[in-house]
Write an enzyme that holds these catalytic residues in place. Structure first.
Site, PDB file in Angstrom:
ATOM      1  CB  CYS A  34     -51.735  34.500   1.610  1.00 38.38           C
ATOM      2  SG  CYS A  34     -53.486  34.415   2.005  1.00 38.38           S
ATOM      3  CB  CYS A  72     -54.048  31.944   0.408  1.00 41.31           C
ATOM      4  SG  CYS A  72     -54.452  33.670   0.124  1.00 41.31           S
TER       5      CYS A  72
END
Length: 108
Positions: A36, A33
């Site tokens: 993230c 991700c």
């Protein structure tokens, strides 16, 4: 670059989050991700600025699916704000530094 935030697991979640004496932001993330990863420096700054008032804890959903499933985390990143063992707020996606800070500060 390794982050300096605390990481929790399914096994430690109750102690680290639900039984915490201060509000806790749990960052549900995964290695794949990119949003993230982009949030980490901002979360570290907030953690440093608000030390003692809130804890920011990361939970890797690839390795800890039980908690992610329990809290119905479907998209990453997802941030859940816990206070007294209960979810009081959430945000999905990377909101950017100012909205991220506002999210954390409004619940402490």
């Amino acid at each position: 670059m390794a982050d300096t935030l605390h990481h929790t697991t399914d096994a430690n979640f109750t102690t680290d989050v639900l039984e915490a004496s201060t509000p806790v932001v749990v960052d549900f993330w995964a290695t794949y991700c990119q949003p993230c990863k982009a949030m980490v420096p901002h979360l570290e700054k907030i953690q440093d600025d608000l030390a003692g008032k809130v804890r920011i804890i990361k939970l890797n959903v690839e390795e800890n699916q039980k908690v992610a499933t329990q809290y119905k985390v479907l998209k990453l990143p997802t941030l859940l704000m816990f206070k007294d063992g209960k979810v009081v707020d959430q945000i999905v996606g990377n909101p950017g530094p100012s909205k991220l800070r506002a999210f954390v500060e409004k619940s402490i």
